[in-house]
Design a protein around this motif. Sequence first.
Motif, PDB file in Angstrom:
ATOM      1  N   ASP A  19       0.586  -1.827   0.020  1.00 52.80           N
ATOM      2  CA  ASP A  19       0.249   0.480  -0.492  1.00 52.80           C
ATOM      3  C   ASP A  19       0.875   0.878   0.162  1.00 52.80           C
ATOM      4  O   ASP A  19       2.075   1.152  -0.060  1.00 52.80           O
ATOM      5  N   ASP A  21      -0.391   4.872   0.863  1.00 51.59           N
ATOM      6  CA  ASP A  21      -0.520   6.660   1.691  1.00 51.59           C
ATOM      7  C   ASP A  21      -0.370   5.208   3.569  1.00 51.59           C
ATOM      8  O   ASP A  21      -1.162   4.711   3.417  1.00 51.59           O
ATOM      9  N   GLY A  22       0.414   5.798   4.335  1.00 52.75           N
ATOM     10  CA  GLY A  22       0.542   5.066   4.900  1.00 52.75           C
ATOM     11  C   GLY A  22       1.536   3.627   5.570  1.00 52.75           C
ATOM     12  O   GLY A  22       1.395   3.285   6.745  1.00 52.75           O
ATOM     13  N   ASP A 112      -1.667  -0.603   5.716  1.00 57.26           N
ATOM     14  CA  ASP A 112      -2.214   0.133   7.248  1.00 57.26           C
ATOM     15  C   ASP A 112      -3.766   0.109   7.638  1.00 57.26           C
ATOM     16  O   ASP A 112      -3.439   1.391   8.745  1.00 57.26           O
ATOM     17  N   ASP A 116      -7.315  -2.126   3.320  1.00 54.56           N
ATOM     18  CA  ASP A 116      -5.928  -3.386   3.071  1.00 54.56           C
ATOM     19  C   ASP A 116      -6.239  -4.279   3.999  1.00 54.56           C
ATOM     20  O   ASP A 116      -6.086  -5.681   2.773  1.00 54.56           O
TER      21      ASP A 116
HETATM   22 MG   LIG Z   1      -3.007   2.965   3.412  1.00 54.09          MG
END
Ligand SMILES: [Mg+2]
Length: 181
Positions: A19, A21-22, A112, A116
């Motif tokens: 993933d 972002d994060g 995160d 997900d």
């Molecule tokens: Mg994320």
Amino acid sequence: MPTRAVVARARKIRLLVMDVDGVLTDGRMILSERGDELKAFDTHDGVAIALAKRAGLRTAMVTGESSPIAKARGGKLGVDSVVLGARRKREAVEALRAEYNVPANAVAFIGDDLLDIPALQIAGLAVAVADAPPPVKAVAHLVTRARGGHGAVRELVELLLRAQRAWRQVVDAYVREHGGR
Ligand SMILES: [Mg+2]
């Protein structure tokens, strides 16, 4: 130290799906007055992706967002596939598995947040970053010590390559290639 069960899973991984972002960032999106978006990536993660490729792993980024920043970062790092706008990440991972012809137990997914979870549920090695919320950690085989955007991918790649007994060799080759010995 990872558990023996995690090492056994790590040994089988051929495709690393991340993933964005994060995970590759700390999750913050910085917006300008004009609406331009900025994200901060960890340079240690970038080197880790280079090392993973050297060890023969396929790499992919899968994000629910459609920001061109992910595409640019993935392109710079030589990530094999960058999938934008993936709101159903399980389906995105299954498409990548088909493209690279790898079984489910050869896929590591690092995420995160809630989006997900469907992908983590089918991954051979499901990984949550340290600052993931409890429902995400609950479906993970492994929670990294590092937070998203602060070396979580670096930590995972080292774990994968050590499990595959490729870490030392790949690191040495990388150093030599850049003028060391
Ligand atoms: Mg994320």
